[in-house]
Scaffold this active site. Structure first.
Site, PDB file in Angstrom:
ATOM      1  N   ARG A   1       0.848  -1.185   0.000  1.00  0.00           N
ATOM      2  CA  ARG A   1       0.000   0.000   0.000  1.00  0.00           C
ATOM      3  C   ARG A   1       0.884   1.235   0.000  1.00  0.00           C
ATOM      4  O   ARG A   1       1.910   1.276   0.690  1.00  0.00           O
ATOM      5  CB  ARG A   1      -0.930   0.031   1.216  1.00  0.00           C
ATOM      6  CG  ARG A   1      -2.033  -1.024   1.200  1.00  0.00           C
ATOM      7  CD  ARG A   1      -3.063  -0.740   0.104  1.00  0.00           C
ATOM      8  NE  ARG A   1      -4.174  -1.685   0.124  1.00  0.00           N
ATOM      9  CZ  ARG A   1      -4.214  -2.800  -0.568  1.00  0.00           C
ATOM     10  NH1 ARG A   1      -3.197  -3.135  -1.350  1.00  0.00           N
ATOM     11  NH2 ARG A   1      -5.283  -3.597  -0.507  1.00  0.00           N
TER      12      ARG A   1
ATOM     13  N   GLU B   1      -3.361   6.833  -5.186  1.00  0.00           N
ATOM     14  CA  GLU B   1      -3.228   5.634  -6.013  1.00  0.00           C
ATOM     15  C   GLU B   1      -2.723   5.951  -7.418  1.00  0.00           C
ATOM     16  O   GLU B   1      -1.892   5.223  -7.954  1.00  0.00           O
ATOM     17  CB  GLU B   1      -4.578   4.905  -6.093  1.00  0.00           C
ATOM     18  CG  GLU B   1      -4.577   3.644  -6.919  1.00  0.00           C
ATOM     19  CD  GLU B   1      -3.938   2.453  -6.218  1.00  0.00           C
ATOM     20  OE1 GLU B   1      -4.050   1.346  -6.761  1.00  0.00           O
ATOM     21  OE2 GLU B   1      -3.333   2.618  -5.154  1.00  0.00           O
TER      22      GLU B   1
ATOM     23  N   HIS C   1      -0.874  -0.588 -10.102  1.00  0.00           N
ATOM     24  CA  HIS C   1      -1.495  -1.527  -9.163  1.00  0.00           C
ATOM     25  C   HIS C   1      -1.958  -2.801  -9.883  1.00  0.00           C
ATOM     26  O   HIS C   1      -3.111  -3.211  -9.810  1.00  0.00           O
ATOM     27  CB  HIS C   1      -2.680  -0.869  -8.443  1.00  0.00           C
ATOM     28  CG  HIS C   1      -3.016  -1.534  -7.142  1.00  0.00           C
ATOM     29  ND1 HIS C   1      -3.740  -0.917  -6.150  1.00  0.00           N
ATOM     30  CD2 HIS C   1      -2.723  -2.768  -6.657  1.00  0.00           C
ATOM     31  CE1 HIS C   1      -3.884  -1.731  -5.121  1.00  0.00           C
ATOM     32  NE2 HIS C   1      -3.277  -2.870  -5.412  1.00  0.00           N
TER      33      HIS C   1
END
Length: 343
Positions: free
Chosen positions: A254, A282, A301
């Site tokens: 994360r 993100e 991601h």
């Protein structure tokens, strides 16, 4: 629900985000699902706060939910509309986004495909570690810029994976998989995890160290800790400064684990390199140097299950539904007490 197996089979309702079921389940998976339980594989609940009549009816008689990414939150109100519900089988990793305290108070059993999802993340981390040792991201960009013969052997005299040290932060499912995948290589593996002792680390094939020691000793540090209040910013400016010159930070966990501005400063200086599959936010701002720095490999991601890898998650979930349908305990049950320290 649609016609299917005998009436003593449990009823299952699919509950996940729009389009997820089509990517998760192949025709073969749908055939197996129909053989195991009574369900309508074309009926998928996206929202349980004001469900359409067909979903409300299915929810009222469901014994289990098959969930995945984008699953609706199972609030007390949603559970009240599902009086027969006994189990949730999650065909993905974390259940934090939809499993509430009301689920545990109700006594639901919960299963997760987190172990299956850990494998592609660990494979990505392994590739990143080996590429970092060869300095692949930076060399690839430099090669494209030079487009001419060059003495790479001289420039990369200190590169290579032989007898390098890899620091693994977090003995999570992914962290343990990474350690296992590193075994065939001539690498020294260090491990930091507050819940593991020296013997536990040794059994995994690593040497336990505290986080500061690990940062000082590692050529590559790979992060596999959960995002918790106590782990937020754990790789801060001070710990980044402990990393030796030329070290690489790999983050597939994360973005909040890392002090982003402090890392960016180290990367802009060229002292450190990074392989980042996750960031905070993100998606970095459009003008972020992370997109163009030669010592950074930035991906969107994608380390977790993707494409055909979703079918591994489906098979794990169907195995769990088979156990549920035959009265056996889940193999991948989620422990409420452990959930507080898991991703």
């Amino acid at each position: 629900m649609a016609d299917g197996p005998p009436m003593d089979r449990p009823e299952v309702l699919l509950a996940m985000g729009p389009g997820v079921a089509d990517r998760l389940l192949t025709p073969e998976h749908r055939h197996r699902l129909a053989a195991l339980v009574r369900t309508d594989p074309d009926l998928v609940a996206h929202d349980l706060t004001d469900p359409p009549p067909a979903v409300a009816t299915a929810l009222s008689t469901a014994d289990a939910l098959l969930t995945c990414w984008g699953a609706p939150v199972l609030s007390a109100e949603a559970l009240a509309a599902a009086p027969r519900l006994r189990a949730v089988v999650h065909a993905a990793g974390s259940v934090r986004h939809h499993i509430t305290d009301a689920c545990w108070e109700r006594g639901l059993t919960v299963s997760s495909a987190a172990a299956a999802n850990a494998l592609p993340v660990a494979e990505y981390a392994l590739a990143a570690i080996l590429f970092a040792a060869k300095r692949v991201p930076a060399v690839a960009r430099r090669y494209a810029a030079l487009r001419a013969p060059h003495d790479w052997g001289a420039e990369l005299a200190g590169a290579g994976a032989y007898r390098r040290t890899v620091g693994v932060v977090g003995a999570s499912r992914v962290g343990r998989r990474v350690i296992a995948l590193l075994r065939p290589f001539d690498l020294r593996v260090l491990l930091y995890d507050p819940y593991i002792d020296d013997a536990g680390a040794a059994a995994l094939g690593a040497v336990r160290m505290d986080l500061d020691q690990l940062c000082r000793a590692s050529d590559t540090v790979t992060l596999h800790a959960p995002a918790l209040p106590e782990t937020e910013g754990m790789i801060d400016a001070r710990r980044l400064a402990l990393l030796r010159d030329g070290a690489t930070l790999v983050n597939t966990a994360r973005g909040v684990l890392v002090d982003g501005p402090a890392l960016l400063a180290e990367l802009v200086s060229g002292r450190l390199s990074a392989v980042l599959d996750v960031t905070e936010p993100e998606v970095p701002p459009a003008d972020s140097p992370l997109y163009t720095l030669p010592n950074v490999l930035l991906t969107p991601h994608l380390a977790g299950s993707l494409g055909g890898e979703l079918h591994r998650l489906a098979e794990c979930a169907l195995d769990e539904l088979e156990r549920f349908a035959t009265g056996r305990p889940f193999a991948e049950a989620v422990d409420r007490e452990a959930l507080g320290r898991l991703a």
